[in-house]
Design a protein around this motif. Structure first.
Motif, PDB file in Angstrom:
ATOM      1  N   ASN A  78       0.810  -1.228   0.000  1.00 51.20           N
ATOM      2  CA  ASN A  78       0.000   0.000   0.000  1.00 51.20           C
ATOM      3  C   ASN A  78       0.835   1.265   0.000  1.00 51.20           C
ATOM      4  O   ASN A  78       1.977   1.272   0.449  1.00 51.20           O
ATOM      5  CB  ASN A  78      -0.889   0.030   1.261  1.00 51.20           C
ATOM      6  CG  ASN A  78      -1.900  -1.093   1.284  1.00 51.20           C
ATOM      7  OD1 ASN A  78      -1.763  -2.051   2.038  1.00 51.20           O
ATOM      8  ND2 ASN A  78      -2.917  -0.996   0.450  1.00 51.20           N
ATOM      9  N   GLU A  82       0.653   8.583   5.576  1.00 52.58           N
ATOM     10  CA  GLU A  82       0.334   8.947   6.957  1.00 52.58           C
ATOM     11  C   GLU A  82       0.772   7.839   7.919  1.00 52.58           C
ATOM     12  O   GLU A  82       0.875   8.050   9.123  1.00 52.58           O
ATOM     13  CB  GLU A  82      -1.181   9.186   7.118  1.00 52.58           C
ATOM     14  CG  GLU A  82      -1.690  10.477   6.487  1.00 52.58           C
ATOM     15  CD  GLU A  82      -2.048  10.348   5.009  1.00 52.58           C
ATOM     16  OE1 GLU A  82      -1.489   9.427   4.338  1.00 52.58           O
ATOM     17  OE2 GLU A  82      -2.869  11.132   4.518  1.00 52.58           O
ATOM     18  N   SER A 171      -7.830  14.533   3.555  1.00 50.65           N
ATOM     19  CA  SER A 171      -7.726  13.338   4.409  1.00 50.65           C
ATOM     20  C   SER A 171      -7.577  13.736   5.863  1.00 50.65           C
ATOM     21  O   SER A 171      -7.117  14.840   6.179  1.00 50.65           O
ATOM     22  CB  SER A 171      -6.472  12.524   4.045  1.00 50.65           C
ATOM     23  OG  SER A 171      -6.581  11.930   2.798  1.00 50.65           O
ATOM     24  N   TYR A 190      -3.126  15.313   3.575  1.00 49.37           N
ATOM     25  CA  TYR A 190      -3.136  14.877   2.172  1.00 49.37           C
ATOM     26  C   TYR A 190      -4.347  15.511   1.498  1.00 49.37           C
ATOM     27  O   TYR A 190      -5.446  15.536   2.052  1.00 49.37           O
ATOM     28  CB  TYR A 190      -3.254  13.358   2.130  1.00 49.37           C
ATOM     29  CG  TYR A 190      -2.923  12.714   0.771  1.00 49.37           C
ATOM     30  CD1 TYR A 190      -1.647  12.236   0.519  1.00 49.37           C
ATOM     31  CD2 TYR A 190      -3.889  12.562  -0.219  1.00 49.37           C
ATOM     32  CE1 TYR A 190      -1.333  11.620  -0.692  1.00 49.37           C
ATOM     33  CE2 TYR A 190      -3.585  11.953  -1.433  1.00 49.37           C
ATOM     34  CZ  TYR A 190      -2.310  11.486  -1.666  1.00 49.37           C
ATOM     35  OH  TYR A 190      -2.002  10.883  -2.856  1.00 49.37           O
ATOM     36  N   ASN A 219      -6.230   0.676   3.374  1.00 51.37           N
ATOM     37  CA  ASN A 219      -6.722   1.027   2.038  1.00 51.37           C
ATOM     38  C   ASN A 219      -7.586   2.288   2.059  1.00 51.37           C
ATOM     39  O   ASN A 219      -8.194   2.636   1.047  1.00 51.37           O
ATOM     40  CB  ASN A 219      -7.482  -0.140   1.420  1.00 51.37           C
ATOM     41  CG  ASN A 219      -6.568  -1.307   1.107  1.00 51.37           C
ATOM     42  OD1 ASN A 219      -6.342  -2.165   1.960  1.00 51.37           O
ATOM     43  ND2 ASN A 219      -5.993  -1.326  -0.085  1.00 51.37           N
ATOM     44  N   LYS A 237      -7.384   8.874   0.543  1.00 50.35           N
ATOM     45  CA  LYS A 237      -7.901   7.944   1.558  1.00 50.35           C
ATOM     46  C   LYS A 237      -8.428   8.677   2.794  1.00 50.35           C
ATOM     47  O   LYS A 237      -8.042   9.810   3.067  1.00 50.35           O
ATOM     48  CB  LYS A 237      -6.770   6.999   1.985  1.00 50.35           C
ATOM     49  CG  LYS A 237      -6.272   6.115   0.841  1.00 50.35           C
ATOM     50  CD  LYS A 237      -5.125   5.239   1.285  1.00 50.35           C
ATOM     51  CE  LYS A 237      -4.819   4.188   0.209  1.00 50.35           C
ATOM     52  NZ  LYS A 237      -3.747   3.270   0.639  1.00 50.35           N
TER      53      LYS A 237
HETATM   54  N1  MTE Z   1      -4.269   8.946   0.380  1.00 52.69           N
HETATM   55  C1  MTE Z   1      -3.658   9.427   1.482  1.00 52.69           C
HETATM   56  N2  MTE Z   1      -4.380  10.098   2.381  1.00 52.69           N
HETATM   57  N3  MTE Z   1      -2.324   9.247   1.690  1.00 52.69           N
HETATM   58  C2  MTE Z   1      -1.537   8.596   0.780  1.00 52.69           C
HETATM   59  O1  MTE Z   1      -0.310   8.464   1.014  1.00 52.69           O
HETATM   60  N4  MTE Z   1      -1.428   7.431  -1.376  1.00 52.69           N
HETATM   61  C3  MTE Z   1      -1.999   7.424  -2.726  1.00 52.69           C
HETATM   62  C4  MTE Z   1      -3.475   7.055  -2.705  1.00 52.69           C
HETATM   63  N5  MTE Z   1      -4.180   7.739  -1.641  1.00 52.69           N
HETATM   64  C5  MTE Z   1      -2.143   8.085  -0.401  1.00 52.69           C
HETATM   65  C6  MTE Z   1      -3.549   8.268  -0.557  1.00 52.69           C
HETATM   66  C7  MTE Z   1      -1.287   6.570  -3.645  1.00 52.69           C
HETATM   67  S1  MTE Z   1       0.260   7.100  -4.157  1.00 52.69           S
HETATM   68  C8  MTE Z   1      -1.834   5.424  -4.163  1.00 52.69           C
HETATM   69  S2  MTE Z   1      -1.066   4.550  -5.410  1.00 52.69           S
HETATM   70  C9  MTE Z   1      -3.074   4.875  -3.626  1.00 52.69           C
HETATM   71  O2  MTE Z   1      -3.596   5.662  -2.548  1.00 52.69           O
HETATM   72  C10 MTE Z   1      -2.802   3.477  -3.107  1.00 52.69           C
HETATM   73  O3  MTE Z   1      -3.978   2.856  -2.680  1.00 52.69           O
HETATM   74  P1  MTE Z   1      -3.912   1.392  -2.064  1.00 52.69           P
HETATM   75  O4  MTE Z   1      -2.866   1.395  -0.997  1.00 52.69           O
HETATM   76  O5  MTE Z   1      -5.272   1.115  -1.543  1.00 52.69           O
HETATM   77  O6  MTE Z   1      -3.521   0.480  -3.192  1.00 52.69           O
END
Ligand code: MTE
Length: 321
Positions: A78, A82, A171, A190, A219, A237
């Motif tokens: 993943n 954070e 986020s 984020y 996730n 996320k």
């Molecule tokens: N959302 C937050 N809040 N923080 C993050 O670091 N990473 C992003 C995204 N959403 C991220 C985020 C990135 S770079 C990707 S590729 C995807 O989430 C990964 O989702 P997954 O871990 O469910 O595959």
């Protein structure tokens, strides 16, 4: 079990494929997801390529017969900075993130702003399963069965005004729960954003679950964005705020490195990242004993051009990367 309960089932740390398939059957009985073919009900069958996909779903881009990424890989490999920058940091560190109760503030240029519980945010909207490709800007990709509601359906209820040209997402950034937020790897919280037409596109999903269960913390529980034609980092996320704005909002990766990460970030094999090619990807899929399968070509808009390319007609996608 009603569908809401099905969508909010607490996830086990690692769930057997058979359990997912069973849940899928429950959802299919409720008419929420395409039923698996009869052969697909056998627990020994390979994941999801046996799913019955109607021509309408395929045409809409809502599903794919491609082999699913194993749930174990999708929940342990993943990006969620954070919780740390290593791929296994989120699954190791995020378990303690409290995801209930959860409040989302929706505001900005809309007639009916409000602070809602997650339950109220999605109340009355029809939950859907979407099987989408996810292409990370780093060059790997997955195929994931999501559960959620179309973002546009949720947003319409706040009655965005004509000034709502973009939608900004934020986020949670809680250093007590999220150890990564204590280090300045990104400018927290984020942030992400979409143009309003992108937000309203039927493919754009507010996800609350995956693999037939509630989203695991790593996730993006309890609520994340899924925009399958864009690089994975647009899929913000653990969302706590959604704001209708007039100007293109700031986004985390663009703020961090504007020359490498644009606002639009549509998957585009013709526009390389300054430090690597985007022409192909390594698919993390199926039951292969190694994490990465063979390299495959990356498709414009991640294979969703038929559904989304018209939104960018006349735009220079090399400039607006
Ligand atoms: N959302 C937050 N809040 N923080 C993050 O670091 N990473 C992003 C995204 N959403 C991220 C985020 C990135 S770079 C990707 S590729 C995807 O989430 C990964 O989702 P997954 O871990 O469910 O595959």
């Amino acid at each position: 079990m009603n569908l809401r309960e099905a969508l909010r089932i607490p996830s086990a740390d690692v769930t057997e494929e058979s359990v997912y398939r069973d849940r899928r059957r429950v959802l299919a009985m409720l008419g929420a997801v395409p039923a698996l073919g009869i052969a697909g009900c056998s627990e020994a069958a390979p994941p999801a390529s046996t799913a019955t996909i109607t021509p309408e779903q395929a045409k809409a881009g809502f599903s794919t017969a491609e082999e699913l990424t194993r749930e174990l890989d999708a929940t342990t490999y993943n990006n969620f900075y954070e919780f740390g920058t290593n791929k296994d940091d989120p699954s190791n560190a995020a378990k303690t993130l409290r995801t209930s109760p959860w409040t989302v503030a929706v505001g900005g240029h809309c007639a009916k702003p409000g602070k809602l519980s997650l339950e109220d945010l999605i109340k009355g909207l029809s939950p859907q399963e979407r099987i989408y490709r996810m292409r990370c800007v780093e060059g790997w990709s997955m195929v994931i069965p999501w559960l959620g509601v179309p973002l546009g359906d949720a947003l319409k209820r706040f009655e965005p005004t004509s000034k709502a040209k973009y939608v900004a997402f934020t986020s949670l950034a809680d250093p007590r729960q999220m150890p990564g937020v204590r280090s300045p790897v990104l400018d927290w919280p984020y942030r992400e954003g979409l143009r309003i037409d992108e937000a309203m596109n039927p493919l754009t999903l507010l996800a609350t679950g995956m693999y037939g269960k509630t989203l695991p913390q790593q996730n993006g529980a309890p609520l994340r964005l899924v925009v399958p034609w864009k690089y994975g980092f647009k899929g913000i996320k653990s969302i706590i705020a959604i704001t209708f704005v007039e100007r293109m909002p700031k986004t985390s990766w663009n703020m961090s490195q504007a020359s490498e990460y644009g606002f639009f970030s549509n998957v585009n094999p013709a526009v390389d990242h300054p430090r690597w090619s985007q022409a192909s990807e390594r698919r993390i899929a199926g039951s292969a004993s190694k994490l990465f399968a063979e390299r495959i070509p990356t498709l414009p808009f991640n294979g969703y051009a038929a559904q989304v390319a018209s939104m960018y007609a006349g735009m220079d996608l090399k400039k607006w990367f």
